[in-house]
Design a protein around this motif. Structure first.
Motif, PDB file in Angstrom:
ATOM      1  N   LEU A  38       0.824  -1.205   0.000  1.00 22.20           N
ATOM      2  CA  LEU A  38       0.000   0.000   0.000  1.00 22.20           C
ATOM      3  C   LEU A  38       0.860   1.258   0.000  1.00 22.20           C
ATOM      4  O   LEU A  38       0.579   2.214  -0.734  1.00 22.20           O
ATOM      5  CB  LEU A  38      -0.935   0.002   1.215  1.00 22.20           C
ATOM      6  N   ASN A  39       1.919   1.267   0.812  1.00 25.39           N
ATOM      7  CA  ASN A  39       2.817   2.421   0.835  1.00 25.39           C
ATOM      8  C   ASN A  39       3.473   2.641  -0.518  1.00 25.39           C
ATOM      9  O   ASN A  39       3.607   3.782  -0.979  1.00 25.39           O
ATOM     10  CB  ASN A  39       3.884   2.246   1.912  1.00 25.39           C
ATOM     11  N   ALA A  40       3.901   1.567  -1.166  1.00 28.88           N
ATOM     12  CA  ALA A  40       4.519   1.690  -2.493  1.00 28.88           C
ATOM     13  C   ALA A  40       3.507   2.208  -3.513  1.00 28.88           C
ATOM     14  O   ALA A  40       3.836   3.049  -4.355  1.00 28.88           O
ATOM     15  CB  ALA A  40       5.083   0.343  -2.942  1.00 28.88           C
ATOM     16  N   PHE A  41       2.278   1.729  -3.427  1.00 29.87           N
ATOM     17  CA  PHE A  41       1.233   2.189  -4.349  1.00 29.87           C
ATOM     18  C   PHE A  41       0.950   3.678  -4.152  1.00 29.87           C
ATOM     19  O   PHE A  41       0.858   4.436  -5.125  1.00 29.87           O
ATOM     20  CB  PHE A  41      -0.050   1.363  -4.155  1.00 29.87           C
ATOM     21  N   LYS A  42       0.818   4.111  -2.883  1.00 31.24           N
ATOM     22  CA  LYS A  42       0.562   5.534  -2.624  1.00 31.24           C
ATOM     23  C   LYS A  42       1.732   6.398  -3.083  1.00 31.24           C
ATOM     24  O   LYS A  42       1.522   7.471  -3.658  1.00 31.24           O
ATOM     25  CB  LYS A  42       0.272   5.748  -1.136  1.00 31.24           C
ATOM     26  N   ALA A  43       2.959   5.936  -2.859  1.00 27.75           N
ATOM     27  CA  ALA A  43       4.132   6.694  -3.313  1.00 27.75           C
ATOM     28  C   ALA A  43       4.148   6.794  -4.826  1.00 27.75           C
ATOM     29  O   ALA A  43       4.432   7.859  -5.389  1.00 27.75           O
ATOM     30  CB  ALA A  43       5.414   6.036  -2.809  1.00 27.75           C
ATOM     31  N   PHE A  44       3.816   5.697  -5.503  1.00 31.80           N
ATOM     32  CA  PHE A  44       3.777   5.695  -6.959  1.00 31.80           C
ATOM     33  C   PHE A  44       2.718   6.666  -7.472  1.00 31.80           C
ATOM     34  O   PHE A  44       2.957   7.424  -8.418  1.00 31.80           O
ATOM     35  CB  PHE A  44       3.494   4.277  -7.468  1.00 31.80           C
ATOM     36  N   MET A  45       1.554   6.655  -6.848  1.00 35.01           N
ATOM     37  CA  MET A  45       0.460   7.524  -7.297  1.00 35.01           C
ATOM     38  C   MET A  45       0.772   9.000  -7.047  1.00 35.01           C
ATOM     39  O   MET A  45       0.549   9.840  -7.919  1.00 35.01           O
ATOM     40  CB  MET A  45      -0.854   7.126  -6.613  1.00 35.01           C
ATOM     41  N   VAL A  46       1.297   9.328  -5.886  1.00 33.85           N
ATOM     42  CA  VAL A  46       1.611  10.723  -5.573  1.00 33.85           C
ATOM     43  C   VAL A  46       2.750  11.222  -6.458  1.00 33.85           C
ATOM     44  O   VAL A  46       2.667  12.308  -7.039  1.00 33.85           O
ATOM     45  CB  VAL A  46       1.945  10.891  -4.073  1.00 33.85           C
ATOM     46  N   GLY A  47       3.818  10.425  -6.572  1.00 41.45           N
ATOM     47  CA  GLY A  47       4.929  10.822  -7.446  1.00 41.45           C
ATOM     48  C   GLY A  47       4.489  10.943  -8.892  1.00 41.45           C
ATOM     49  O   GLY A  47       4.878  11.878  -9.599  1.00 41.45           O
ATOM     50  N   GLY A  48       3.673  10.020  -9.341  1.00 39.06           N
ATOM     51  CA  GLY A  48       3.156  10.078 -10.705  1.00 39.06           C
ATOM     52  C   GLY A  48       2.276  11.284 -10.931  1.00 39.06           C
ATOM     53  O   GLY A  48       2.319  11.916 -11.990  1.00 39.06           O
ATOM     54  N   PHE A  49       1.470  11.638  -9.923  1.00 36.02           N
ATOM     55  CA  PHE A  49       0.602  12.809 -10.058  1.00 36.02           C
ATOM     56  C   PHE A  49       1.419  14.098 -10.126  1.00 36.02           C
ATOM     57  O   PHE A  49       1.108  14.999 -10.903  1.00 36.02           O
ATOM     58  CB  PHE A  49      -0.405  12.870  -8.905  1.00 36.02           C
ATOM     59  N   ILE A  50       2.481  14.172  -9.322  1.00 34.34           N
ATOM     60  CA  ILE A  50       3.360  15.353  -9.384  1.00 34.34           C
ATOM     61  C   ILE A  50       4.003  15.449 -10.765  1.00 34.34           C
ATOM     62  O   ILE A  50       4.081  16.532 -11.361  1.00 34.34           O
ATOM     63  CB  ILE A  50       4.419  15.297  -8.268  1.00 34.34           C
ATOM     64  N   CYS A  51       4.438  14.320 -11.296  1.00 33.71           N
ATOM     65  CA  CYS A  51       5.029  14.318 -12.641  1.00 33.71           C
ATOM     66  C   CYS A  51       3.991  14.658 -13.704  1.00 33.71           C
ATOM     67  O   CYS A  51       4.300  15.325 -14.697  1.00 33.71           O
ATOM     68  CB  CYS A  51       5.663  12.960 -12.927  1.00 33.71           C
ATOM     69  N   LEU A  52       2.750  14.208 -13.504  1.00 33.39           N
ATOM     70  CA  LEU A  52       1.661  14.553 -14.423  1.00 33.39           C
ATOM     71  C   LEU A  52       1.418  16.050 -14.436  1.00 33.39           C
ATOM     72  O   LEU A  52       1.231  16.653 -15.501  1.00 33.39           O
ATOM     73  CB  LEU A  52       0.389  13.803 -14.024  1.00 33.39           C
ATOM     74  N   ILE A  53       1.438  16.666 -13.256  1.00 32.11           N
ATOM     75  CA  ILE A  53       1.299  18.123 -13.177  1.00 32.11           C
ATOM     76  C   ILE A  53       2.452  18.801 -13.904  1.00 32.11           C
ATOM     77  O   ILE A  53       2.255  19.763 -14.657  1.00 32.11           O
ATOM     78  CB  ILE A  53       1.225  18.575 -11.706  1.00 32.11           C
ATOM     79  N   GLY A  54       3.666  18.298 -13.713  1.00 34.10           N
ATOM     80  CA  GLY A  54       4.824  18.861 -14.422  1.00 34.10           C
ATOM     81  C   GLY A  54       4.682  18.750 -15.928  1.00 34.10           C
ATOM     82  O   GLY A  54       4.995  19.695 -16.667  1.00 34.10           O
ATOM     83  N   GLN A  55       4.189  17.609 -16.398  1.00 37.27           N
ATOM     84  CA  GLN A  55       3.988  17.446 -17.838  1.00 37.27           C
ATOM     85  C   GLN A  55       2.905  18.390 -18.344  1.00 37.27           C
ATOM     86  O   GLN A  55       3.010  18.954 -19.428  1.00 37.27           O
ATOM     87  CB  GLN A  55       3.617  15.997 -18.167  1.00 37.27           C
ATOM     88  N   GLY A  56       1.863  18.587 -17.535  1.00 32.40           N
ATOM     89  CA  GLY A  56       0.811  19.536 -17.920  1.00 32.40           C
ATOM     90  C   GLY A  56       1.334  20.960 -18.019  1.00 32.40           C
ATOM     91  O   GLY A  56       0.971  21.705 -18.930  1.00 32.40           O
ATOM     92  N   ILE A  57       2.204  21.332 -17.084  1.00 28.81           N
ATOM     93  CA  ILE A  57       2.809  22.670 -17.126  1.00 28.81           C
ATOM     94  C   ILE A  57       3.690  22.805 -18.361  1.00 28.81           C
ATOM     95  O   ILE A  57       3.669  23.841 -19.040  1.00 28.81           O
ATOM     96  CB  ILE A  57       3.594  22.949 -15.830  1.00 28.81           C
ATOM     97  N   THR A  58       4.454  21.762 -18.666  1.00 26.68           N
ATOM     98  CA  THR A  58       5.283  21.786 -19.874  1.00 26.68           C
ATOM     99  C   THR A  58       4.422  21.957 -21.119  1.00 26.68           C
ATOM    100  O   THR A  58       4.729  22.785 -21.988  1.00 26.68           O
ATOM    101  CB  THR A  58       6.109  20.483 -19.987  1.00 26.68           C
ATOM    102  N   ASN A  59       3.349  21.190 -21.208  1.00 25.59           N
ATOM    103  CA  ASN A  59       2.449  21.312 -22.369  1.00 25.59           C
ATOM    104  C   ASN A  59       1.822  22.695 -22.439  1.00 25.59           C
ATOM    105  O   ASN A  59       1.620  23.238 -23.531  1.00 25.59           O
ATOM    106  CB  ASN A  59       1.366  20.240 -22.310  1.00 25.59           C
ATOM    107  N   PHE A  60       1.518  23.282 -21.291  1.00 29.61           N
ATOM    108  CA  PHE A  60       0.973  24.642 -21.252  1.00 29.61           C
ATOM    109  C   PHE A  60       1.964  25.633 -21.851  1.00 29.61           C
ATOM    110  O   PHE A  60       1.591  26.478 -22.674  1.00 29.61           O
ATOM    111  CB  PHE A  60       0.640  25.027 -19.799  1.00 29.61           C
TER     112      PHE A  60
END
Length: 149
Positions: free
Chosen positions: A23-45
């Protein structure tokens, strides 16, 4: 370790809660992935609205992520994200911004210069020096390899 300490550890072992590694690994993966998703969205912007290329959009994206992470740290939100996501919240740029901002906020009662400014660079200084020295060493190794090959 003494026999009494070993016996004590064996006695309390069944009473300790189990660590939910998956569960901890899954939450870390999701939070880290979401931060990277936000970064990719900013790049696309930046690419879409400011006509940056993929190479030139990187610097403003990093600066924006640092600003967002610092603001979230200042408002106490990033700590909650870190408690939930664990290691996933330490994506290099935002985790570093959180660490630097947290160090500055801890000492704000000591004043701007002696509190915030001094403690802001305690962590940042070590990271910057290590990064600069590492870059120099790797650059010299690469230069010497190209020189002799």
């Amino acid at each position: 370790m003494t026999p009494e300490q070993k016996a004590y550890l064996e006695k309390i072992k069944p009473l300790q809660p189990k660590t939910p590694y998956v569960l901890n690994a899954f939450k870390a993966f999701m939070v880290g992935g979401f931060i990277c998703l936000i970064g990719q969205g900013i790049t696309n912007f930046y690419i879409t609205f400011f006509n940056f290329t993929e190479q030139t959009a990187g610097n403003p994206t990093v600066a924006t992520l640092i600003l967002i992470a610092s603001l979230l740290t200042g408002f106490g939100v990033y700590d909650k994200i870190g408690q939930f996501g664990g290691a996933g919240s330490i994506v290099p740029v935002t985790g570093f911004a959180n660490a630097v901002t947290s160090a500055a906020l801890e000492h704000k009662s000591e004043g701007i210069v002696l509190g915030i400014a001094t403690n802001l660079f305690k962590l940042a200084g070590a990271v910057i020096v290590f990064g600069a020295v590492s870059a120099y060493v790797i650059g010299m190794i690469r230069y010497l390899i190209k020189l002799f090959i």
